[in-house]
Design an enzyme around this catalytic site. Structure first.
Site, PDB file in Angstrom:
ATOM      1  N   LYS A 122       0.854  -1.197   0.000  1.00 13.98           N
ATOM      2  CA  LYS A 122       0.000   0.000   0.000  1.00 13.98           C
ATOM      3  C   LYS A 122       0.884   1.239   0.000  1.00 13.98           C
ATOM      4  O   LYS A 122       2.039   1.203   0.454  1.00 13.98           O
ATOM      5  CB  LYS A 122      -0.943   0.019   1.211  1.00 13.98           C
ATOM      6  CG  LYS A 122      -0.260   0.052   2.599  1.00 13.98           C
ATOM      7  CD  LYS A 122       0.094   1.418   3.116  1.00 13.98           C
ATOM      8  CE  LYS A 122       0.841   1.364   4.449  1.00 13.98           C
ATOM      9  NZ  LYS A 122       1.567   2.559   4.804  1.00 13.98           N
ATOM     10  N   ASP A 130      -2.593  -1.350  10.267  1.00 17.30           N
ATOM     11  CA  ASP A 130      -2.741  -1.236   8.805  1.00 17.30           C
ATOM     12  C   ASP A 130      -3.423  -2.463   8.202  1.00 17.30           C
ATOM     13  O   ASP A 130      -3.766  -2.467   7.013  1.00 17.30           O
ATOM     14  CB  ASP A 130      -1.366  -1.073   8.129  1.00 17.30           C
ATOM     15  CG  ASP A 130      -0.839   0.355   8.210  1.00 17.30           C
ATOM     16  OD1 ASP A 130      -1.638   1.261   8.532  1.00 17.30           O
ATOM     17  OD2 ASP A 130       0.360   0.548   7.947  1.00 17.30           O
TER      18      ASP A 130
HETATM   19  O1  C5P Z   1      -0.242  -1.089  14.457  1.00 15.36           O
HETATM   20  P1  C5P Z   1       1.191  -1.050  14.127  1.00 15.36           P
HETATM   21  O2  C5P Z   1       1.956  -2.208  14.674  1.00 15.36           O
HETATM   22  O3  C5P Z   1       1.463  -0.793  12.698  1.00 15.36           O
HETATM   23  O4  C5P Z   1       1.719   0.241  14.873  1.00 15.36           O
HETATM   24  C1  C5P Z   1       3.071   0.418  15.170  1.00 15.36           C
HETATM   25  C2  C5P Z   1       3.198   1.483  16.246  1.00 15.36           C
HETATM   26  O5  C5P Z   1       2.848   2.766  15.720  1.00 15.36           O
HETATM   27  C3  C5P Z   1       2.299   1.307  17.452  1.00 15.36           C
HETATM   28  O6  C5P Z   1       2.896   0.489  18.401  1.00 15.36           O
HETATM   29  C4  C5P Z   1       2.145   2.734  17.956  1.00 15.36           C
HETATM   30  O7  C5P Z   1       3.271   3.068  18.718  1.00 15.36           O
HETATM   31  C5  C5P Z   1       2.185   3.550  16.690  1.00 15.36           C
HETATM   32  N1  C5P Z   1       0.841   3.913  16.196  1.00 15.36           N
HETATM   33  C6  C5P Z   1       0.191   5.017  16.755  1.00 15.36           C
HETATM   34  N2  C5P Z   1      -1.056   5.355  16.299  1.00 15.36           N
HETATM   35  C7  C5P Z   1      -1.655   4.643  15.325  1.00 15.36           C
HETATM   36  C8  C5P Z   1      -1.008   3.533  14.743  1.00 15.36           C
HETATM   37  C9  C5P Z   1       0.255   3.195  15.210  1.00 15.36           C
HETATM   38  O8  C5P Z   1       0.723   5.694  17.653  1.00 15.36           O
HETATM   39  N3  C5P Z   1      -2.863   5.005  14.900  1.00 15.36           N
END
Ligand code: C5P
Length: 285
Positions: A10, A136
């Site tokens: 993406k 995501d």
């Molecule tokens: O969900 P994912 O593992 O991709 O997210 C990685 C990190 O990014 C999370 O642990 C968080 O610290 C941060 N994040 C955030 N707000 C979001 C998505 C992710 O702060 N909406």
């Protein structure tokens, strides 16, 4: 019996960080689109109660740290299908690039396991299981072009996909940790792209208007820390891209071109500067 699933990468055409929530996560508003660069996953049921992941990528863990492993565990816990699963992951998407490769692999795993055991899980069922694994993944379960809000779990497909164009991807040789980027930013002092106007231009199928509204709140931090990202953005425009923006938390920069010849020129000009350069199409269903 084996099941094959494609896992498209993406790009973020727009990423706005609205504010930080009390739990530390950030409320986001994004326009995401799938592109024609995909990993390929092959799933086979096995008798042993095991999850075995084999991959052509030397960079990835194949244990519980891998999103594919976590997705299978979540499906097993919820649906209790018999035995285990063998997964062959053919990686084409650069790792830790801001292109959602790990999330798309997890989404493909949810779809693949659902098909492999005829579990009849709905998109909503899979989305609920996916949210704790990665924010995501809900978008990757649907793909195409969407407005993505909340933490990333609210996915609203656009009435039109992104206008057909060529996407040049350039990934500098640096690693950017998404949690680190989010922990360092101050939502109040970031720039805010106009997601509403970006969405409207895509829904009107207006390519040239769309190129004016690309933007990413996370760019300020990543370009300050890694000036090479800004440098690639500038070079893309200099070599003829219609617009350029960083994808996700980076470090990959995307450049949009309406003509293939121009996309090739941009890509070839940047190859001397960066090893990982791709020219891909947007994916319009
Ligand atoms: O969900 P994912 O593992 O991709 O997210 C990685 C990190 O990014 C999370 O642990 C968080 O610290 C941060 N994040 C955030 N707000 C979001 C998505 C992710 O702060 N909406």
């Amino acid at each position: 019996m084996e099941i094959i699933e494609k896992a498209p990468a993406k790009i973020n055409l727009g990423l706005d960080v609205l504010y930080k929530r009390d739990d530390g996560y950030h409320e986001l508003e994004m326009i995401m689109a799938s592109i024609d660069l995909a990993d390929r996953l092959t799933f086979q049921p096995i008798r042993e109660e095991k999850i075995i992941i084999e991959t052509n990528s030397g960079f990835l863990p194949t244990d519980r740290k891998n999103n594919i492993f976590q997705a299978i565990e979540a499906m097993k816990k919820h649906y209790n299908f018999p035995g285990g699963i063998h997964v062959e992951l053919h990686k084409n998407i650069p790792v830790a690039a801001g292109l959602g490769g790990g999330s798309s692999d997890a989404a493909a795993t949810f779809r693949g396991v659902n098909r492999l055991f005829s579990l009849n899980a709905t998109l909503e069922d899979l989305t609920q299981l996916a949210i704790p694994i990665g924010t995501d993944i809900p978008f990757c379960l649907q793909g195409n072009t969407a407005l993505v809000t909340g933490l990333g779990e609210i996915v609203t497909p656009l009435t039109n996909p992104i206008p057909q164009c060529w996407v040049v991807l350039v990934k500098p040789k640096i690693s950017v940790s998404t949690p680190r980027v989010f922990s360092k930013i101050e939502a109040e002092s970031l720039s805010h792209p106009n997601i509403e106007k970006l969405k409207a231009s895509i829904e009107k199928n207006d390519y040239s208007e769309m190129t004016q509204y690309l933007g990413n709140s996370l760019e300020d931090y990543t370009t300050a820390k890694f000036p090479v990202v800004q440098h690639i953005k500038d070079k893309m425009i200099q070599f003829g891209a219609d617009a350029s923006v960083m994808s996700g938390s980076g470090p990959t920069v995307i450049g949009l071109c309406d003509k293939y010849s121009r996309a090739l020129h941009v890509a070839n000009s940047l190859k001397g500067f960066c090893q990982e350069v791709y020219v891909v199409r947007t994916l319009n269903k």
